[in-house]
Enzyme design. Structure first.
Site, short mmCIF file in Angstrom:
data_model
loop_
_atom_site.label_atom_id
_atom_site.label_comp_id
_atom_site.label_asym_id
_atom_site.label_seq_id
_atom_site.Cartn_x
_atom_site.Cartn_y
_atom_site.Cartn_z
N GLY A 19 0.80 -1.22 0.00
CA GLY A 19 0.00 0.00 0.00
C GLY A 19 0.83 1.28 0.00
O GLY A 19 2.01 1.31 0.38
N VAL A 76 -11.43 4.90 10.92
CA VAL A 76 -11.38 6.37 10.78
C VAL A 76 -12.75 7.00 10.62
O VAL A 76 -12.89 8.21 10.76
CB VAL A 76 -10.47 6.82 9.61
CG1 VAL A 76 -9.01 6.48 9.86
CG2 VAL A 76 -10.96 6.27 8.28
N TYR A 171 -16.66 6.96 -5.47
CA TYR A 171 -15.23 7.25 -5.24
C TYR A 171 -14.89 8.67 -5.71
O TYR A 171 -14.26 9.45 -4.98
CB TYR A 171 -14.38 6.21 -5.96
CG TYR A 171 -12.91 6.33 -5.70
CD1 TYR A 171 -12.36 5.94 -4.48
CD2 TYR A 171 -12.03 6.81 -6.68
CE1 TYR A 171 -11.00 6.04 -4.24
CE2 TYR A 171 -10.67 6.91 -6.45
CZ TYR A 171 -10.16 6.52 -5.22
OH TYR A 171 -8.81 6.62 -4.99
P1 NAD Z 1 -5.34 0.43 -0.01
O1 NAD Z 1 -6.78 0.09 -0.21
O2 NAD Z 1 -4.34 -0.65 -0.04
O3 NAD Z 1 -5.12 1.29 1.30
C1 NAD Z 1 -6.14 1.81 2.04
C2 NAD Z 1 -5.97 1.40 3.48
O4 NAD Z 1 -7.02 2.01 4.21
C3 NAD Z 1 -6.06 -0.11 3.70
O5 NAD Z 1 -4.95 -0.56 4.45
C4 NAD Z 1 -7.35 -0.26 4.47
O6 NAD Z 1 -7.36 -1.32 5.41
C5 NAD Z 1 -7.48 1.08 5.18
N1 NAD Z 1 -8.84 1.35 5.57
C6 NAD Z 1 -9.98 1.05 4.89
N2 NAD Z 1 -11.06 1.39 5.60
C7 NAD Z 1 -10.60 1.90 6.77
C8 NAD Z 1 -11.23 2.44 7.94
N3 NAD Z 1 -12.57 2.50 8.05
N4 NAD Z 1 -10.44 2.87 8.96
C9 NAD Z 1 -9.09 2.81 8.86
N5 NAD Z 1 -8.44 2.32 7.79
C10 NAD Z 1 -9.19 1.88 6.76
O7 NAD Z 1 -5.09 1.44 -1.15
P2 NAD Z 1 -3.83 2.23 -1.69
O8 NAD Z 1 -3.81 1.95 -3.13
O9 NAD Z 1 -2.61 2.05 -0.89
O10 NAD Z 1 -4.43 3.69 -1.53
C11 NAD Z 1 -4.17 4.55 -0.46
C12 NAD Z 1 -4.91 5.85 -0.71
O11 NAD Z 1 -4.56 6.38 -1.99
C13 NAD Z 1 -6.44 5.69 -0.74
O12 NAD Z 1 -7.04 6.79 -0.12
C14 NAD Z 1 -6.75 5.65 -2.21
O13 NAD Z 1 -8.06 6.10 -2.49
C15 NAD Z 1 -5.71 6.61 -2.76
N6 NAD Z 1 -5.41 6.39 -4.17
C16 NAD Z 1 -4.96 5.19 -4.60
C17 NAD Z 1 -4.72 5.01 -5.96
C18 NAD Z 1 -4.24 3.69 -6.52
O14 NAD Z 1 -4.25 3.52 -7.75
N7 NAD Z 1 -3.80 2.74 -5.73
C19 NAD Z 1 -4.91 6.07 -6.86
C20 NAD Z 1 -5.37 7.29 -6.35
C21 NAD Z 1 -5.61 7.45 -5.01
#
Ligand code: NAD
Length: 283
Positions: A19, A76, A171
């Protein structure tokens, strides 16, 4: 490169092996910060525990860099849990200098046409991505204002927070919301020398992409098998074709920007939503 010695950072959603949160936590520690790891579960992706231990493994990585760390499990989207998490951090470290709101709802039942979307799927995305960002910002800003030493808040938006996409309505709405919230909070906190900025990544090679494909692809792709499947290389190559810098982002690319925004090098930036997508979108 950035001197974060003596700073304390909280990173939400940081327990996933691949992540963005884990990469940011490690990068901030590498720059000298003590880092609190938070997530909803120790290993939200339920990996083989012999291979990946979740949040406790990230805590160990940070301690191996000579920094202090703490893991707090928190939802969160729950105000009491968030306030309690911040209290635990203050009890242990005495202050918070950097907050990274990275937690994001897992893609799934929200990745459908709006006309087919259940209310619960919509609510889950807004509750984690938008309300969760608000609750963590509220709790940490109250402390930062009282303490009077400034601070850095970094909210994770997305390029999907800059334009709409079919099957991404919940989203996109949440990530547009994060940008508006970031601008408002930046204005409120500027007199306190607290900078508030948002990061807008394009596609990043994390566990999340497997869940997006499982929910939206016509092919039979399971999120769990995605990282080791042939689909991953094909997807990465396909994405790279549309990116001027020629490759899909890795979590470290996002972590480097987060480290800059957490440092004094960005003291004159606030209220921004910065694209980080290899040049795919330029506004
Ligand atoms: P990910 O889904 O692996 O990470 C998100 C984390 O948030 C996970 O570890 C999950 O357990 C945690 N989470 C979910 N619900 C939760 C809650 N209620 N309380 C606490 N923690 C919670 O995704 P990632 O790809 O590492 O993305 C991280 C951030 O970056 C996210 O906000 C995502 O929207 C954003 N993002 C990701 C991408 C991508 O392509 N991967 C692109 C743009 C933005």
């Amino acid at each position: 490169m950035y001197n974060l010695s003596g700073k304390v950072a909280i990173v939400t959603g940081a327990a996933g092996e691949h992540g963005i949160g884990r990469a940011i936590a490690n990068r901030l520690a590498q720059e000298g910060a003590d880092v609190v790891i938070t997530d909803i579960a120790n290993d939200p992706y339920r990996h083989d525990p012999a291979r990946w231990e979740g949040a406790s493994a990230v805590v160990r990585e940070i301690e191996e860099k000579g920094r202090s760390s703490l893991c707090v499990l928190v939802d969160v989207s729950d105000a009491n849990q968030v306030d309690d998490m911040v209290r635990q951090v203050l009890d242990r470290f005495g202050g918070v200098d950097i907050l990274v709101n990275n937690a994001g709802a897992r893609p799934g039942p929200d990745r459908v046409p709006v006309v087919e979307m259940e209310e619960a799927a919509w609510d889950e995305v807004q509750n984690v991505n938008l309300k969760g960002t608000f609750l963590c910002c509220r709790a940490v800003s109250r402390h930062m204002i009282d303490r009077g030493k400034g601070g850095k808040i970094i909210n994770m938006s997305s390029t999907s927070g800059k334009h709409g996409r079919a099957l991404y309505a919940a989203y996109c709405a949440s990530k547009f919301g994060v940008r508006g919230f970031t601008q408002s909070l930046a204005l409120e906190l500027a007199p306190h020398r607290i900078n508030v900025n948002a990061i807008c990544p394009g596609s990043v090679d994390t566990e999340r992409v497997g869940y997006i494909l499982e929910a939206t692809s016509s092919e039979d792709i399971s999120a769990e098998s995605w990282r080791t499947s042939e689909h991953r290389q094909a997807f990465i190559q396909e994405r790279a074709r549309n990116i001027p810098l020629g490759r899909m982002a890795q979590p470290l690319d996002i972590a480097k920007l987060a480290a800059f925004l957490a440092s004094s090098q960005s003291d004159y930036l606030t209220g921004l939503s910065i694209n980080i997508d290899g040049g795919a979108e330029m506004d």
